[in-house]
Write a protein that holds these residues in place. Structure first.
Motif, PDB file in Angstrom:
ATOM      1  N   ASP A   1       7.079  14.859  -8.726  1.00 51.14           N
ATOM      2  CA  ASP A   1       7.585  15.645  -7.601  1.00 51.14           C
ATOM      3  C   ASP A   1       6.680  15.499  -6.378  1.00 51.14           C
ATOM      4  N   TYR A   2       5.863  14.447  -6.353  1.00 44.49           N
ATOM      5  CA  TYR A   2       4.995  14.230  -5.187  1.00 44.49           C
ATOM      6  C   TYR A   2       5.823  14.004  -3.927  1.00 44.49           C
ATOM      7  N   ARG A   3       5.225  14.298  -2.803  1.00 43.88           N
ATOM      8  CA  ARG A   3       5.985  14.261  -1.539  1.00 43.88           C
ATOM      9  C   ARG A   3       5.853  12.944  -0.779  1.00 43.88           C
ATOM     10  N   ASP A   4       4.685  12.323  -0.926  1.00 46.61           N
ATOM     11  CA  ASP A   4       4.413  11.108  -0.138  1.00 46.61           C
ATOM     12  C   ASP A   4       5.095   9.913  -0.799  1.00 46.61           C
ATOM     13  N   ALA A   5       6.071   9.342  -0.105  1.00 46.39           N
ATOM     14  CA  ALA A   5       6.856   8.253  -0.703  1.00 46.39           C
ATOM     15  C   ALA A   5       6.007   7.024  -0.990  1.00 46.39           C
ATOM     16  N   ALA A   6       4.822   6.952  -0.398  1.00 46.00           N
ATOM     17  CA  ALA A   6       3.972   5.778  -0.621  1.00 46.00           C
ATOM     18  C   ALA A   6       2.950   6.032  -1.723  1.00 46.00           C
ATOM     19  N   LEU A   7       3.009   7.221  -2.354  1.00 49.79           N
ATOM     20  CA  LEU A   7       2.058   7.491  -3.436  1.00 49.79           C
ATOM     21  C   LEU A   7       2.297   6.483  -4.564  1.00 49.79           C
ATOM     22  N   ASP A   8       1.202   5.973  -5.066  1.00 52.49           N
ATOM     23  CA  ASP A   8       1.288   4.880  -6.038  1.00 52.49           C
ATOM     24  C   ASP A   8       0.276   5.171  -7.145  1.00 52.49           C
ATOM     25  N   VAL A   9       0.757   5.572  -8.315  1.00 53.82           N
ATOM     26  CA  VAL A   9      -0.150   6.051  -9.371  1.00 53.82           C
ATOM     27  C   VAL A   9      -1.089   4.933  -9.839  1.00 53.82           C
ATOM     28  N   HIS A  10      -0.531   3.733  -9.963  1.00 58.51           N
ATOM     29  CA  HIS A  10      -1.393   2.618 -10.393  1.00 58.51           C
ATOM     30  C   HIS A  10      -2.537   2.414  -9.401  1.00 58.51           C
ATOM     31  N   GLU A  11      -2.196   2.422  -8.124  1.00 64.14           N
ATOM     32  CA  GLU A  11      -3.239   2.206  -7.107  1.00 64.14           C
ATOM     33  C   GLU A  11      -4.239   3.344  -7.086  1.00 64.14           C
ATOM     34  N   LEU A  12      -3.741   4.575  -7.263  1.00 56.70           N
ATOM     35  CA  LEU A  12      -4.671   5.713  -7.295  1.00 56.70           C
ATOM     36  C   LEU A  12      -5.643   5.574  -8.460  1.00 56.70           C
ATOM     37  N   LEU A  13      -5.135   5.108  -9.584  1.00 53.66           N
ATOM     38  CA  LEU A  13      -6.020   4.917 -10.737  1.00 53.66           C
ATOM     39  C   LEU A  13      -7.081   3.856 -10.418  1.00 53.66           C
ATOM     40  N   GLN A  14      -6.651   2.767  -9.770  1.00 54.32           N
ATOM     41  CA  GLN A  14      -7.612   1.713  -9.435  1.00 54.32           C
ATOM     42  C   GLN A  14      -8.698   2.274  -8.518  1.00 54.32           C
TER      43      GLN A  14
ATOM     44  N   PHE B   1       9.633   2.900  -1.427  1.00 56.87           N
ATOM     45  CA  PHE B   1       9.334   4.030  -2.320  1.00 56.87           C
ATOM     46  C   PHE B   1       9.361   3.559  -3.781  1.00 56.87           C
ATOM     47  N   TYR B   2      10.367   2.778  -4.151  1.00 63.90           N
ATOM     48  CA  TYR B   2      10.453   2.255  -5.524  1.00 63.90           C
ATOM     49  C   TYR B   2       9.252   1.373  -5.842  1.00 63.90           C
ATOM     50  N   ALA B   3       8.901   0.527  -4.862  1.00 59.86           N
ATOM     51  CA  ALA B   3       7.804  -0.419  -5.092  1.00 59.86           C
ATOM     52  C   ALA B   3       6.501   0.327  -5.376  1.00 59.86           C
ATOM     53  N   HIS B   4       6.290   1.446  -4.669  1.00 62.50           N
ATOM     54  CA  HIS B   4       5.081   2.245  -4.928  1.00 62.50           C
ATOM     55  C   HIS B   4       5.209   3.021  -6.233  1.00 62.50           C
ATOM     56  N   MET B   5       6.404   3.504  -6.511  1.00 61.25           N
ATOM     57  CA  MET B   5       6.623   4.364  -7.677  1.00 61.25           C
ATOM     58  C   MET B   5       6.416   3.599  -8.981  1.00 61.25           C
ATOM     59  N   CYS B   6       6.910   2.352  -9.042  1.00 61.44           N
ATOM     60  CA  CYS B   6       6.869   1.607 -10.302  1.00 61.44           C
ATOM     61  C   CYS B   6       5.480   1.024 -10.539  1.00 61.44           C
ATOM     62  N   PRO B   7       4.828   1.389 -11.657  1.00 60.23           N
ATOM     63  CA  PRO B   7       3.471   0.895 -11.901  1.00 60.23           C
ATOM     64  C   PRO B   7       3.437  -0.564 -12.352  1.00 60.23           C
ATOM     65  N   ALA B   8       4.606  -1.111 -12.727  1.00 66.66           N
ATOM     66  CA  ALA B   8       4.628  -2.451 -13.311  1.00 66.66           C
ATOM     67  C   ALA B   8       5.112  -3.519 -12.326  1.00 66.66           C
ATOM     68  N   GLY B   9       5.239  -3.145 -11.061  1.00 68.33           N
ATOM     69  CA  GLY B   9       5.653  -4.160 -10.085  1.00 68.33           C
ATOM     70  C   GLY B   9       7.058  -4.670 -10.302  1.00 68.33           C
ATOM     71  N   VAL B  10       7.904  -3.842 -10.911  1.00 67.99           N
ATOM     72  CA  VAL B  10       9.296  -4.271 -11.097  1.00 67.99           C
ATOM     73  C   VAL B  10       9.998  -4.393  -9.743  1.00 67.99           C
ATOM     74  N   TYR B  11       9.642  -3.479  -8.844  1.00 68.44           N
ATOM     75  CA  TYR B  11      10.308  -3.474  -7.530  1.00 68.44           C
ATOM     76  C   TYR B  11       9.367  -4.009  -6.467  1.00 68.44           C
ATOM     77  N   GLU B  12       9.928  -4.873  -5.641  1.00 68.48           N
ATOM     78  CA  GLU B  12       9.177  -5.417  -4.517  1.00 68.48           C
ATOM     79  C   GLU B  12      10.075  -5.351  -3.298  1.00 68.48           C
ATOM     80  N   VAL B  13       9.470  -5.268  -2.142  1.00 66.00           N
ATOM     81  CA  VAL B  13      10.247  -5.349  -0.911  1.00 66.00           C
ATOM     82  C   VAL B  13      10.006  -6.727  -0.321  1.00 66.00           C
ATOM     83  N   VAL B  14      11.051  -7.507  -0.241  1.00 68.02           N
ATOM     84  CA  VAL B  14      10.933  -8.844   0.315  1.00 68.02           C
ATOM     85  C   VAL B  14      11.847  -8.922   1.533  1.00 68.02           C
ATOM     86  N   GLN B  15      11.235  -9.104   2.679  1.00 67.76           N
ATOM     87  CA  GLN B  15      11.963  -9.147   3.947  1.00 67.76           C
ATOM     88  C   GLN B  15      12.926  -7.959   4.072  1.00 67.76           C
TER      89      GLN B  15
END
Lengths: 250, 546, 324
Positions: free
Chosen positions: B280-293, B495-509
């Motif tokens: 339920d985090y608010r920041d759409a760019a929150l990225d759990v994998h990155e926060l862990l790193q 938002f999906y790209a940040h949300m998914c810890p496994a890099g399933v989603y990417e934004v390309v162009q």
């Protein structure tokens, strides 16, 4: 057609190798064990040959620890008829001792075909099949990637450097299987159910000590920082020299 | 942006099939079919087998598991309360359970970017008498016990659909194997199997697809919607030993999000650590994998990890809604729902495994009684709900019923409220705190607000490196298993790209690209974005000591 | 003091190149054992190249002939070699770990009742005993072994024992061997079609990425692979597979195939982690890229910064020269 398949329980190919405290063996903590992938081709081929012949028996034989029963069950789930575990504690480096233990089990059973994977993906010994053949005085073709059997006469193909050898032989025979021979089937649900009820005989076995002593098992040296050989096509000659003389891969 | 707007509905047409629907290969009948070989499903199977053994009767039990081998999709912290183990195996000593060791020291710290302040351990988080363990190892151990009792374990067979007749669950259909991207059959194609049973126990774990489908179909609701957190976990071989279990709060999680970290010693120099953040985090760019790193660079962690080596990586969601999110009933005609799929998790104490096992054991008793009475109807299986309701599962969850929910107001306000709840034994604030589904929480994308990190590949790693360390070697050519909403705008894709810890989603162009084989089945996508559906058996991660 | 028997290979009556490596390895052993190297050739008649073996350290070259020995005759070869070893009192027997050697060595070892160490990458003599190193677990570990008793039977991994000139007498000797070729008969050798190797198994992989610019340009990589004479396969990065330039079967990387070839040549591949995950266990990595900051150079053993359309054809030419 009566067919024996010799299989081995091995660490999964994705295993991260960690050396045990004795400095001579793999630390098995957290290691997943599987049916040796090259043996899967052997099991699959045995099943296909039996299906083609319309009748017969496929017997899987493993030399290994008690846990190798699971490995045998995998082959039974694929469709083999019964299993034999030559139960032993700890395998050593000498493949001839493995071959002797297997040959002793195979010798009085009059198999038309004895199949093994070309090698196990743990010790890379690449020798047990032809040794078994020698001990049993049977014809043998190794690393078979294509096989045709008709009326006791058989033709196999095996990859060699820059080509394929076409080999003729007669049955009974020992064959070792390579990738490309077939596409192994997945065990079906019904096969898994049936496998639980198939006979699996456990025979305590003590292979000889062998004549290869393990001095050490170590991790290979870490990759050194690379170097830029040069720029453009002018650097190619130097690259080739380095690949030949320093890296020794050409 | 509200994620729910871009989320496709549950694909009920795929998840529910009339029994006898065409397309199946083999058909098999069992007495009891359990979907999922986790702690809940295996405890259920073992208890059933114990009961049958006691009465010298024969109950044909099958367990379907989507992972290629037992435990490979199981991930937890984990510090385990052994009470369900003791009840299930009264003759086994604690020392013989598959635990790594008792909790001897524990510490809770509040982190800032550079410092760590030791906090008094909250009463809910005391772990004296509990054990550090790897869920993978627990599951493998339970699997061996189940097999020895004659339970049929089918690994590598995901359940794709519930087979139903009227209101009754008749069994499941497994996924097909050996399809190409377009759905064409490869040479090793295997048709789906239909497994029919008198009772089907859904023990799918967090965010179970069939469990969701059944609840939706039967209109079973809960007082609050279920909410989830995402945990990303790593296992490290370290140079410096760790002698205590450590939990942290605060940095690097923003104060308007709920979460914390853990670091447990599996062995003195083998450490499990992870970061869990509420979805339920608010920041759409929150990225759990990155926060862990980022978190691993903090001195508290760095001290242990420096010079060490990452050996495994994984991710999983956790149902965090607690008492008010448990479905009104977890049983129906021919079906029960167990463990995480039913939401039996207590967030304040960070426990779920013993609730899962206990729910499996209660289900086994209800199922067994139902089978003996020839009644596997909703009425017959309602005994399961009664057993759970009267047990410590629901009383524990009731005591902490509002604690996680209080953190909807942010970390500090939530902390104060949770303290009051502890003092009052759960009575504060005297009413249910209402929440909305995670996908309904408004997100804001502030460009540049969350700078990414550049992984150094020694201490910090990218998502794709993580997927590699999860053991995921999913075939690249399997059919897509993620159902994507139509017209996903660039901001949502990000938002999906940040949300998914496994890099399933990417934004390309500016467009969403989906790398479906990377998926490690954590299910975060199913909570907030594209729907997850079961895919070919053996796909996904291959966890070993998670 | 004990002598070493080096078992060599011929095809179509000409010694194969790997024979020089076998003699070189045998020479190293013989020096340590203070013995001689006998090089053994099995053929239908005199073998071309036998007169060169003295240069690499063969004291004596023995050619055993039999009408059936033109092609590889597993049982006939094994019988003849075993008889020779038994009669000659050798301290070690050395094969090449080639397709033939890996088939032949176990047969001979079994006949001798001796253990076999296949595919070794290093050897030494320590306190009179032969010690060997061989990669196990897909090259993720090295096993060192000590051979108990004699003879030591070993096969050498190709391309590891680089031939070294060590001139010795190379006295030629020849004998006819009686008897049938055996029950296993090689009827013919079909030449390999180009590109039939799988990237996951090829000892050399040449991979291309977006730097190739368009699908047709993969021809330059196919030519380079062809220069390796059946030992190389062409791989591809995910980017170009996703773009439909190459089939999925060729994809190297996290979601494609994991490869561990002896030599991996990354051409026009930037080195995304997803790609590195699939090839980082390669023995030697070569990167060719025009961007000197491309991450691929961080994992490459050797890099060339430059235009691949100039560098690769030049490399193909050099490899061909080497093979020729």
């Amino acid at each position: 057609m009566k067919i024996a398949v010799c299989i081995k329980r091995v660490p999964d190919s994705e295993t991260r190798v960690k050396i045990a405290a004795d400095g001579k063996s793999l630390d098995e903590a957290g290691v997943k064990f599987i049916l040796n992938p090259y043996d899967e081709f052997a099991v699959e081929e045995a099943l296909r040959q039996k299906e083609k012949a319309g009748a017969g028996e496929v017997v899987v034989i493993a030399l290994g620890p008690p846990a190798a029963q699971e490995t045998i069950r995998t082959a039974l789930a694929m469709g083999a008829d019964r299993g034999v575990l030559l139960q032993t504690q700890g395998l050593h480096a000498d493949g001839l001792e493995t071959a002797r233990a297997l040959a002793a089990e195979l010798k009085d059973n009059e198999f038309d075909l004895i199949l093994l994977g070309k090698m196990a993906i743990d010790d890379y010994n690449h020798q047990v099949g032809p040794m078994v053949a020698e001990l049993l005085d049977l014809p043998c073709v190794t690393t078979v990637a294509h096989l045709e059997i008709a009326a006791g006469k058989a033709t196999a193909e095996r990859e060699i450097e820059g080509g394929v050898e076409v080999v003729e032989f007669s049955l009974p025979a020992v064959l070792t299987t390579d990738k490309g021979l077939n596409e192994p089937r997945y065990p079906a649900l019904k096969g898994i159910m049936a496998a639980k009820k198939k006979p699996l005989e456990v025979k305590p076995t003590t292979p000889g000590p062998g004549a290869l002593a393990i001095v050490s098992l170590t991790l290979p040296p870490e990759r050194q920082a690379g170097k830029i050989v040069g720029e453009g096509s002018a650097a190619v000659a130097e690259l080739v020299r380095l690949l030949r003389e320093e890296a020794k891969v050409l | 942006m509200i994620p729910a707007r871009y989320q496709p509905p549950l694909p009920l047409d795929r998840l529910l099939l009339p029994v006898g629907a065409p397309g199946a290969g083999d058909r098999m009948e069992l007495d009891v079919l359990i979907v999922g070989a986790g702690p809940a499903g295996l405890a259920c199977a073992i208890e059933l087998a114990h009961l049958a053994q006691r009465d010298r009767t024969d109950v044909n039990i099958g367990v379907l598991e989507k992972a290629e081998a037992l435990g490979e999709h199981s991930l937890s912290g984990a510090v385990v309360n052994p009470r369900a183990f003791r009840e299930l195996f009264p003759d086994v000593k604690d020392a013989d359970f598959p635990f790594r060791g008792p909790v001897e020291r524990e510490r809770v710290a509040l982190l800032t970017a550079r410092r760590a302040f030791t906090l008094p351990t909250p009463p809910t988080m005391h772990n004296a008498g509990n054990y550090v363990a790897s869920l993978c190892e627990i599951v493998r151990w339970l699997g061996e016990r189940a097999t020895a009792l004659g339970v049929n374990l089918f690994t590598g067979f995901p359940a794709a659909s519930l087979l139903v007749n009227g209101r009754r669950v008749m069994g499941v259909r497994t996924t097909a194997t050996g399809l190409d991207r377009e759905g064409g059959r490869l040479s090793n194609y295997m048709a789906p199997n239909d497994l029919l049973a008198k009772v089907t126990a859904l023990a799918e774990g967090t965010r179970g697809s069939l469990s969701q489908a059944w609840l939706d179909w039967q209109g079973v609701t809960s007082e609050n919607p279920q909410i989830f957190a995402l945990g990303v976990k790593e296992i490290w071989e370290t140079k410096r030993p760790l002698d205590a279990i450590v939990h942290t709060l605060g940095w690097p999680i923003p104060t308007d999000a709920f979460g914390g970290s853990f670091m447990y010693p599996l062995e003195p120099k083998l450490v499990a650590l992870g970061l869990v953040v509420g979805l339920d985090y608010r920041d759409a760019a929150l990225d759990v994998h990155e926060l862990l790193q980022r978190m691993k660079r903090h001195p508290l962690f760095r001290r242990h990890l420096e010079g060490g080596e990452l050996v495994e990586w994984g991710a999983k969601t956790i149902p965090e809604g607690g008492y008010y999110a448990v479905p009104a009933r977890r049983s129906g005609d021919g079906v029960v729902i167990l463990g995480d799929s039913a939401g039996f998790v207590d967030v304040p104490s960070l426990k779920g495994i013993h609730y899962a096992m206990q729910s499996g054991m209660f289900a086994a008793r209800a199922i067994y009684a139902g089978l003996r009475a020839g009644d596997a109807s909703a009425a017959g299986l309602a005994e399961y709900d009664r057993l759970v309701n009267a047990s410590f599962i629901m009383s524990d969850l009731y005591r902490t019923r509002n604690m996680r929910l209080a953190f909807k107001d942010g970390f500090y306000v939530g902390g104060v409220k949770a303290g009051l709840m502890t003092v009052t034994g759960g009575r504060f604030p005297g009413r249910k705190i209402a929440v909305e589904p995670d996908a309904n929480v408004e997100r804001t994308l502030t460009p540049g607000a969350s700078p990414g990190i550049t992984p150094d590949r020694r201490h910090t790693l990218s998502k794709v490196d993580g997927v590699f360390k999860s053991g995921n070697a999913t075939r690249d050519t399997i059919p897509k298993h993620l159902v994507i909403g139509s017209d996903v705008p660039a901001a949502v894709a990000e938002f999906y790209a940040h949300m998914c810890p496994a890099g399933v989603y990417e934004v390309v162009q500016g467009a969403l690209r989906v790398n479906a084989p990377n998926c490690v089945d954590c299910k975060a996508t199913d909570v907030l974005g594209p729907r997850w559906t079961p895919r070919e058996g053996g796909s996904g991660p291959k966890y070993k000591r998670m | 003091m004990s002598n070493v028997l080096a078992v060599l290979e011929q095809r179509d009556g000409a010694l194969r190149k790997v024979s020089h490596e076998v003699v070189t390895g045998a020479r190293r052993l013989a020096d340590a054992l203070s013995g001689n190297v006998d090089a053994l050739i099995l053929a239908a008649g005199p073998a071309r190249g036998a007169d060169q073996l003295g240069r690499f350290g063969a004291d004596k070259v023995i050619t055993l002939t039999n009408a059936a020995f033109g092609m590889y005759a597993p049982e006939g070869y094994a019988g003849a070699i075993a008889a020779r070893v038994t009669g000659g009192g050798y301290g070690a027997v050395v094969f090449a770990a080639s397709a033939t050697g890996k088939d032949l060595a176990p047969r001979v070892a079994a006949r001798l009742g001796r253990p076999l160490a296949q595919d070794i990458t290093d050897l030494a003599v320590d306190g009179g005993a032969v010690t060997l190193t061989r990669p196990v677990y897909a090259g993720k570990a090295l096993l060192r072994l000590r051979v108990v008793g004699t003879p030591a039977v070993i096969s050498l991994r190709p391309n590891v024992f680089t031939p070294v000139e060590r001139p010795k007498a190379g006295t030629q000797e020849s004998a006819a061997v009686a008897g049938p070729a055996g029950r296993v008969v090689v009827k013919e050798i079909k030449a390999a079609e180009a590109g039939m190797l799988d990237v996951a198994e090829a000892p050399i992989v040449v991979s291309g990425g977006r730097g190739l610019k368009e699908p047709a340009n993969f021809r330059v990589l196919e030519e380079l692979a062809a220069a390796f004479a059946g030992r190389a396969a062409v791989g591809a990065s995910r980017a170009v597979v996703d773009a439909g330039w190459r089939p999925h079967a060729d994809q190297v990387g996290q979601t494609g195939k994991t490869v561990s070839p002896t030599l991996y040549v990354a051409v026009g591949i930037s080195g995304a982690i997803q790609h590195l995950a699939g090839m980082r266990t390669s023995k030697v990595i070569v990167a060719i890229n025009k961007d000197k900051d491309a991450p691929i150079f961080k994992v490459a053993d050797y890099g060339i910064v430059g235009d691949l359309f100039e560098v690769v054809p030049k490399l193909t030419e050099e490899i061909k020269k080497l093979r020729g």
